[in-house]
Design an enzyme around this catalytic site. Structure first.
Site, PDB file in Angstrom:
ATOM      1  N   GLU A  21      -0.662  -2.371 -16.311  1.00 50.13           N
ATOM      2  CA  GLU A  21       0.019  -2.402 -14.595  1.00 50.13           C
ATOM      3  C   GLU A  21       0.035  -1.051 -13.948  1.00 50.13           C
ATOM      4  O   GLU A  21       0.922  -0.306 -14.940  1.00 50.13           O
ATOM      5  CB  GLU A  21       0.616  -3.184 -14.613  1.00 50.13           C
ATOM      6  CG  GLU A  21       0.347  -2.905 -13.120  1.00 50.13           C
ATOM      7  CD  GLU A  21      -0.654  -3.643 -12.379  1.00 50.13           C
ATOM      8  OE1 GLU A  21      -1.535  -3.113 -12.396  1.00 50.13           O
ATOM      9  OE2 GLU A  21      -0.385  -4.863 -11.359  1.00 50.13           O
ATOM     10  N   ASP A  22       0.013  -0.265 -13.074  1.00 51.83           N
ATOM     11  CA  ASP A  22       0.233   1.007 -12.168  1.00 51.83           C
ATOM     12  C   ASP A  22       1.815   0.366 -12.127  1.00 51.83           C
ATOM     13  O   ASP A  22       2.829   1.288 -12.375  1.00 51.83           O
ATOM     14  CB  ASP A  22       0.057   1.339 -11.255  1.00 51.83           C
ATOM     15  CG  ASP A  22      -0.631  -0.128  -9.994  1.00 51.83           C
ATOM     16  OD1 ASP A  22      -0.492  -0.882 -10.045  1.00 51.83           O
ATOM     17  OD2 ASP A  22      -1.035   0.587  -9.104  1.00 51.83           O
ATOM     18  N   ASP A  36       6.371  -5.084  -9.822  1.00 50.39           N
ATOM     19  CA  ASP A  36       6.524  -4.877  -8.113  1.00 50.39           C
ATOM     20  C   ASP A  36       7.594  -6.227  -8.068  1.00 50.39           C
ATOM     21  O   ASP A  36       8.214  -7.090  -8.777  1.00 50.39           O
ATOM     22  CB  ASP A  36       5.867  -5.273  -7.158  1.00 50.39           C
ATOM     23  CG  ASP A  36       6.838  -4.526  -5.312  1.00 50.39           C
ATOM     24  OD1 ASP A  36       7.339  -4.469  -5.515  1.00 50.39           O
ATOM     25  OD2 ASP A  36       5.592  -5.262  -4.749  1.00 50.39           O
ATOM     26  N   PHE A  67       7.739   2.351  -0.863  1.00 53.43           N
ATOM     27  CA  PHE A  67       6.691   2.314  -1.233  1.00 53.43           C
ATOM     28  C   PHE A  67       5.665   3.470  -1.502  1.00 53.43           C
ATOM     29  O   PHE A  67       5.822   4.626  -0.729  1.00 53.43           O
ATOM     30  CB  PHE A  67       5.483   2.455   0.235  1.00 53.43           C
ATOM     31  CG  PHE A  67       4.371   1.342  -0.108  1.00 53.43           C
ATOM     32  CD1 PHE A  67       3.585  -0.344  -0.526  1.00 53.43           C
ATOM     33  CD2 PHE A  67       3.181   1.749  -0.587  1.00 53.43           C
ATOM     34  CE1 PHE A  67       2.644  -0.500  -1.064  1.00 53.43           C
ATOM     35  CE2 PHE A  67       1.381   1.461  -0.220  1.00 53.43           C
ATOM     36  CZ  PHE A  67       1.994  -0.114  -1.181  1.00 53.43           C
ATOM     37  N   ARG A 116      -5.220   6.838  -3.770  1.00 54.01           N
ATOM     38  CA  ARG A 116      -5.607   7.152  -5.083  1.00 54.01           C
ATOM     39  C   ARG A 116      -6.166   7.762  -5.929  1.00 54.01           C
ATOM     40  O   ARG A 116      -5.068   8.279  -7.082  1.00 54.01           O
ATOM     41  CB  ARG A 116      -6.527   5.793  -5.617  1.00 54.01           C
ATOM     42  CG  ARG A 116      -6.450   4.146  -5.226  1.00 54.01           C
ATOM     43  CD  ARG A 116      -7.534   3.676  -5.875  1.00 54.01           C
ATOM     44  NE  ARG A 116      -7.972   2.526  -5.447  1.00 54.01           N
ATOM     45  CZ  ARG A 116      -7.018   0.968  -5.371  1.00 54.01           C
ATOM     46  NH1 ARG A 116      -5.380   1.722  -5.796  1.00 54.01           N
ATOM     47  NH2 ARG A 116      -6.898   0.059  -5.037  1.00 54.01           N
TER      48      ARG A 116
HETATM   49  P1  IMP Z   1       3.181  -7.812  -7.587  1.00 53.91           P
HETATM   50  O1  IMP Z   1       2.198  -8.952  -7.709  1.00 53.91           O
HETATM   51  O2  IMP Z   1       4.135  -7.913  -6.640  1.00 53.91           O
HETATM   52  O3  IMP Z   1       4.055  -7.610  -9.053  1.00 53.91           O
HETATM   53  O4  IMP Z   1       2.857  -6.093  -7.207  1.00 53.91           O
HETATM   54  C1  IMP Z   1       1.545  -5.560  -8.203  1.00 53.91           C
HETATM   55  C2  IMP Z   1       0.269  -4.663  -7.088  1.00 53.91           C
HETATM   56  O5  IMP Z   1       1.228  -4.349  -5.894  1.00 53.91           O
HETATM   57  C3  IMP Z   1       0.616  -3.383  -7.966  1.00 53.91           C
HETATM   58  O6  IMP Z   1      -0.278  -3.619  -8.874  1.00 53.91           O
HETATM   59  C4  IMP Z   1       0.344  -2.699  -7.095  1.00 53.91           C
HETATM   60  O7  IMP Z   1      -1.306  -2.699  -6.666  1.00 53.91           O
HETATM   61  C5  IMP Z   1       0.924  -3.704  -5.459  1.00 53.91           C
HETATM   62  N1  IMP Z   1       2.106  -2.355  -4.965  1.00 53.91           N
HETATM   63  C6  IMP Z   1       3.173  -2.704  -5.545  1.00 53.91           C
HETATM   64  N2  IMP Z   1       4.188  -1.445  -4.851  1.00 53.91           N
HETATM   65  C7  IMP Z   1       4.041  -1.090  -4.392  1.00 53.91           C
HETATM   66  C8  IMP Z   1       3.682   0.219  -4.048  1.00 53.91           C
HETATM   67  O8  IMP Z   1       3.871   0.862  -3.875  1.00 53.91           O
HETATM   68  N3  IMP Z   1       2.506   1.447  -3.900  1.00 53.91           N
HETATM   69  C9  IMP Z   1       1.638   0.503  -4.010  1.00 53.91           C
HETATM   70  N4  IMP Z   1       0.829  -0.473  -4.746  1.00 53.91           N
HETATM   71  C10 IMP Z   1       1.738  -1.072  -4.608  1.00 53.91           C
HETATM   72 MG    MG Z   2      -2.645  -3.174  -8.994  1.00 45.82          MG
END
Ligand code: IMP
Ligand code: MG
Length: 181
Positions: free
Chosen positions: A101-102, A105, A154, A167
């Protein structure tokens, strides 16, 4: 750091810093694998570049698969509900799986995917994330491999988007309030 790109965005991690960290992560994952086979599963679209680079830093007999999720909502907001847009192509039953995963969060996405994947009874399931924002967590989940731990900011670039843009930036950049478009 005060490096800026031609678009006036502040660079948070340079492509060189990313490459060095990804190489270290690949070496660690290779050691932990102990010569076993691996299925790398990337979460589209954000993890595409990370998977491409990390996979080349891992020495293993490996295959790729991809899933895609959506969190209902555009831009920086998420409503909390995760849904699967694209499932795995192949079963992961009995396999060593690395979920890539990138950003970790709130943890909603990876908690959802972990639960879904464990239903298939993989031999092992580990998580690699390039970035981790531990202070934003809503679900109790940690990655086995973390590139960089960052505060509540962010970021965009190296696969990560703001409303599907940016991207393709080679560096990880800060999304500043003065630069919403
Ligand atoms: P989570 O489900 O809240 O853990 O979110 C994960 C997803 O939110 C990541 O795979 C990203 O696609 C997106 N995301 C969370 N923070 C960022 C950020 O700082 N920049 C871009 N995408 C983000
Ligand atoms: Mg993502």
């Amino acid at each position: 750091m005060s490096t800026t790109t031609f678009q006036g965005l502040e660079v948070f991690y340079t492509r060189q810093q990313i490459a060095e960290r990804v190489a270290e992560m690949g070496a660690q994952i290779t050691r932990d694998l102990n010569g076993e086979k691996l299925v790398m599963v990337g979460v589209l679209k954000g993890a595409a570049f990370f998977l491409a680079d990390l996979s080349r830093a891992i020495q293993a007999d490996a295959t790729f698969d991809f899933v895609a999720t959506s969190s209902y909502g555009k831009g920086q907001r998420t409503s909390g509900a995760v849904r699967l847009i694209k499932d795995l192509d192949e079963t992961i039953e009995g396999k060593n799986v690395l979920l890539i995963e990138d950003i970790l969060d709130t943890g909603l996405t990876l908690s959802y995917l972990r639960k879904l994947f464990l239903q298939q009874r993989p031999k092992s399931l580990r998580i690699a994330t390039l970035l981790d924002k531990p202070s934003r967590r809503l679900e109790k989940i940690e990655a086995d491999y973390v590139g960089f731990s960052i505060p509540k900011i962010f970021v965009i670039g190296y696969g990560m988007d703001y409303a599907e843009r940016y991207r393709n930036l080679p560096d990880i950049c800060l999304m500043t309030a003065e630069h919403p478009e």
